[in-house]
Design an enzyme around this catalytic site. Structure first.
Site, PDB file in Angstrom:
ATOM      1  N   THR A 190       8.571  10.850  -5.032  1.00 54.34           N
ATOM      2  CA  THR A 190       8.969   9.814  -5.994  1.00 54.34           C
ATOM      3  C   THR A 190      10.393   9.352  -5.674  1.00 54.34           C
ATOM      4  OG1 THR A 190       9.709  11.481  -7.591  1.00 54.34           O
ATOM      5  CG2 THR A 190       7.478  10.640  -7.882  1.00 54.34           C
TER       6      THR A 190
ATOM      7  N   ARG B 199      12.150   7.856  -2.088  1.00 54.70           N
ATOM      8  CA  ARG B 199      12.045   6.616  -1.324  1.00 54.70           C
ATOM      9  C   ARG B 199      11.007   6.839  -0.232  1.00 54.70           C
ATOM     10  NH1 ARG B 199      13.951   4.414  -4.953  1.00 54.70           N
ATOM     11  NH2 ARG B 199      15.893   3.237  -5.088  1.00 54.70           N
TER      12      ARG B 199
ATOM     13  N   GLU C  51       7.257  -1.174   1.003  1.00 55.21           N
ATOM     14  CA  GLU C  51       6.680  -1.696  -0.244  1.00 55.21           C
ATOM     15  C   GLU C  51       6.688  -3.223  -0.234  1.00 55.21           C
ATOM     16  OE1 GLU C  51       8.649   0.118  -3.601  1.00 55.21           O
ATOM     17  OE2 GLU C  51       8.278   2.119  -2.810  1.00 55.21           O
TER      18      GLU C  51
ATOM     19  N   HIS D 134       5.202   2.497  -7.321  1.00 53.76           N
ATOM     20  CA  HIS D 134       6.623   2.615  -7.724  1.00 53.76           C
ATOM     21  C   HIS D 134       6.795   2.511  -9.249  1.00 53.76           C
ATOM     22  CE1 HIS D 134      10.930   2.100  -6.017  1.00 53.76           C
ATOM     23  NE2 HIS D 134      10.998   2.607  -7.247  1.00 53.76           N
TER      24      HIS D 134
ATOM     25  N   GLY E  95       7.895   5.236 -11.157  1.00 53.12           N
ATOM     26  CA  GLY E  95       8.669   6.411 -11.603  1.00 53.12           C
ATOM     27  C   GLY E  95       9.497   6.246 -12.856  1.00 53.12           C
TER      28      GLY E  95
END
Ligand code: 8YV
Length: 328
Positions: free
Chosen positions: A237, A239, A268, A286, A288
């Site tokens: 979680t 990069r 991404e 993404h 988180g």
């Protein structure tokens, strides 16, 4: 706070909550009110003549950005705790203060990490797919058996603010926690510090919480995956680029490790296509820190930083380069 409409502030993306309205009351505000990021060239045009910019992790704040900001630009407030998108030394040279959003998102990101991990080891996402695909099923003692967390060892790579929150939650789940911290041992924590090699060889769960830097780029590649226990799983979680994604896809396919749970990706929004084909991986886009309360808190920190520099003329507590203050 006194309004200073002479200060143009650019916000590079639509953000939720009250932040925009509050920024609008304090600054001459220019919002790129879109779900899509600005192309780099458009971003440069936008920041020209601005005093402050509220950036996203998808915005590259490099020499060209800082040059475009020119003499007027005094602060860049990143709407994220990670700031690998920003060339901080160059910002310092340009006299631009850079801030991020530490602390406020640590619990949310840690909760999400545990959720992702549980989803992987207890096969929640996989089970959901079974039902949605209308796969015939019936319960039996052998049906979709997973693994529990209780009694297992969690290896945390990067025991910073988020890593420590993950450790705290993992202890509540009955896990034993070890950690490898690239910048050295962390004082006053009840967890054992180990080398990365020992962590990889020992942990049932390897969870990544280090920032992305030159030292951590592809920190987890084929050799590190091979060094993990065959039954172990990887959670990321932090990069995407901390992990070599093609190497991970091969390791998952060949069962070098048992599974992976990933919220972040190197390119991404692209995801390594091989990962999409595998059942032993949980993938999320993404998410988180994505809760209403945390977005509000992140916005609050950004607003505070912009106001500190542009209205009050002081250095905000969350400045990453306080030495830039007053240099511009
Ligand atoms: C943020 C993140 O949600 O804060 C970070 O570093 O990666 C995320 O949790 C995202 O970057 C929002 O800009």
């Amino acid at each position: 706070m006194t309004a200073d409409t002479g200060n143009r502030v650019v916000v590079t993306r639509r953000i939720p909550g009250s932040t925009i309205a509050r920024l609008d009351a304090a600054f001459d505000l220019d919002v790129h009110d879109s779900e899509d990021p600005l192309e780099h060239q458009a971003l440069l045009e936008r920041v020209r003549g601005s005093a402050g910019v509220l950036t996203m992790v998808s915005d590259r704040v490099d020499g060209s950005f800082l040059d475009a900001g020119g003499d007027t630009l005094r602060v860049v407030s990143n709407y994220a705790v990670g700031f690998d998108n920003i060339d901080v030394p160059s910002a310092t040279e340009h006299g631009v203060v850079v801030t991020n959003t530490p602390d406020v998102l640590s619990q949310a990101t840690a909760e999400f990490t545990l959720g992702l991990l549980l989803s992987l080891v207890r096969r929640v996402a996989e089970g959901d797919r079974v039902l949605r695909r209308a796969t015939p099923w019936k319960w039996s003692p052998t049906w979709m058996i997973g693994q529990g967390l209780f009694g297992g060892t969690l290896g945390i790579v990067g025991l910073g603010r988020i890593g420590r929150e993950v450790a705290r939650l993992a202890v509540a789940f009955g896990m034993d926690v070890i950690y490898a911290n690239l910048s050295g041992e962390v004082r006053d924590v009840p967890y054992r510090s180990v080398t990365l090699d020992e962590l990889l060889a020992t942990a049932d769960v390897v969870s990544l919480h280090c920032p992305l830097t030159d030292d951590t780029h592809h920190l987890i590649g084929a050799a590190e995956l091979a060094a993990m226990k065959p039954g172990a799983v990887l959670v990321n979680t932090s990069r995407g680029a901390v992990v070599d994604e093609p190497a991970l896809a091969h390791a998952l396919r060949d069962r070098v490790i048992a599974g992976a749970a990933l919220d972040v990706f190197e390119r991404e929004p692209e995801v390594q296509p091989e990962l999409l084909e595998l059942e032993n991986v949980v993938l999320t886009p993404h998410l988180g820190s994505g809760t209403d309360a945390i977005r509000e808190a992140m916005g609050e920190l950004c607003l505070g930083a912009l106001s500190a520099v542009l209205v009050e003329g002081r250095c905000p507590a969350n400045a990453l380069n306080p030495e830039a203050m007053g240099r511009g």
